[in-house]
Design an enzyme around this catalytic site. Structure first.
Site, PDB file in Angstrom:
ATOM      1  N   PRO A 111       0.821  -1.191   0.000  1.00  0.00           N
ATOM      2  CA  PRO A 111       0.000   0.000   0.000  1.00  0.00           C
ATOM      3  C   PRO A 111       0.850   1.233   0.000  1.00  0.00           C
ATOM      4  O   PRO A 111       1.716   1.404   0.849  1.00  0.00           O
ATOM      5  CB  PRO A 111      -0.747  -0.112   1.316  1.00  0.00           C
ATOM      6  CG  PRO A 111       0.056  -1.070   2.140  1.00  0.00           C
ATOM      7  CD  PRO A 111       1.158  -1.595   1.337  1.00  0.00           C
ATOM      8  N   GLU A 112       0.580   2.069  -0.941  1.00  0.00           N
ATOM      9  CA  GLU A 112       1.223   3.375  -0.969  1.00  0.00           C
ATOM     10  C   GLU A 112       0.150   4.396  -0.618  1.00  0.00           C
ATOM     11  O   GLU A 112      -0.935   4.011  -0.191  1.00  0.00           O
ATOM     12  CB  GLU A 112       1.848   3.607  -2.350  1.00  0.00           C
ATOM     13  CG  GLU A 112       2.809   2.480  -2.740  1.00  0.00           C
ATOM     14  CD  GLU A 112       3.492   2.685  -4.078  1.00  0.00           C
ATOM     15  OE1 GLU A 112       3.679   3.845  -4.479  1.00  0.00           O
ATOM     16  OE2 GLU A 112       3.821   1.681  -4.733  1.00  0.00           O
TER      17      GLU A 112
END
Length: 279
Positions: free
Chosen positions: A2-3
């Site tokens: 996850p960014e």
DNA sequence: AAATATACCTGACTGC
DNA sequence: TGCAGTCAGGTATATT
């Protein structure tokens, strides 16, 4: 996984869920207890949770960098999804536990929010003060903040001998940009990932910042990128992976010039780019 | 100062 | 089928 976009989407959904709860009845936003598995995440969550006084109300959920911050009426819960973390909600008290469920936030109305993380690179802590939390306090500026200071960003880039990709992935310089969006933004800005920071012109840096902002906003719009482990609150996938221009596209034709997309390693991370389009 | 290695983990996939 | 090796959206720390 996850960014910034993935964490942002999840944070918005959790917050929406909180608003729904609050409309229903006040007690439904009250946490009665938090159950943590014996397997440690990045740090020992249990150790910090002994300071949390239950019951406690959740006031709001916001993203900072790739962290989710749960604002409580006393203190904060700080969550990071690492590479493979996800949150889901369960309406019933007796829900089916899944492999790698590590945190269960149980509300007074018996609904739960559950953190699942196969690789356990994630992070979940209670803290009375998140601003000075060791994992938060040294974070750089938010790329989507209206007050983002370009001059300061450019100064850090132009005075560094490091490659531009590692610079934009450095959370002290700008937060939220991970391995996918770094490659994507550099492609959009036509800058080779291996260029040194001190060889980037001001105009290029301005353009790069703009592309970072664009790609992050577009990814948020699409609900993030789901490669394998990332899912939204109700299990939905994001769809931005369908719009990736270079990430994971080695040996495929560049969308602009049709030359083959190349893959290299920078800072130990897979890096995708077009040798022809990016200078 | 920067690049590299190592560490924390599981799971999916590849090649033999 | 199995087993070894490689790789993966992150981050901190130690070593060259």
């Amino acid at each position: 996984m996850p960014e910034l976009p993935e964490v942002e989407v999840l944070g918005r959904q959790l917050n929406q869920e909180l608003i729904r709860k609050l409309k229903k009845d006040k007690k439904s936003s009250q946490i009665s207890q938090i159950i943590v598995s014996d397997l440690k995440l990045r740090t020992d969550s249990k150790k910090t949770l002994v300071q949390c006084q239950f019951p406690v109300h959740v006031l709001k959920i916001k993203r900072r960098s790739k962290f989710l911050i749960f604002y409580l009426d006393k203190g904060f819960l700080i969550s990071h999804l690492g590479m493979s973390g996800s949150w889901r909600m369960e309406k019933k008290q007796t829900f089916i536990k899944k492999k790698h469920d590590h945190v269960i936030i149980q509300f007074s109305n018996f609904e739960s929010w559950i953190y699942n993380d196969p690789r356990r690179f994630g992070f979940f802590e209670f803290s009375l003060d998140f601003i000075n939390h060791p994992w938060i306090k040294n974070l750089g500026p938010e790329p989507l903040d209206n007050e983002f200071n370009f001059e300061s960003f450019f100064y850090k880039i132009k005075s560094s001998d490091r490659t531009i990709k590692t610079l934009i992935m450095d959370a002290k310089i700008i937060v939220g940009v991970g391995n996918i969006y770094a490659s994507e933004a550099l492609f959009m800005a036509r800058i080779k990932p291996s260029r040194k920071g001190n060889k980037i012109s001001k105009v290029e840096a301005q353009n790069l910042l703009k592309k970072i902002q664009t790609v992050l906003l577009e990814a948020i719009e699409s609900g993030g990128s789901t490669l394998k482990d990332y899912f939204q609150l109700k299990g939905q996938s994001g769809s931005f992976q369908n719009q990736h221009l270079v990430y994971g596209k080695d040996f495929q034709p560049c969308s602009i010039c049709r030359n083959e997309i190349k893959k290299s390693t920078l800072g130990g991370r897979g890096t995708f780019y077009c040798d022809h389009c990016q200078k």
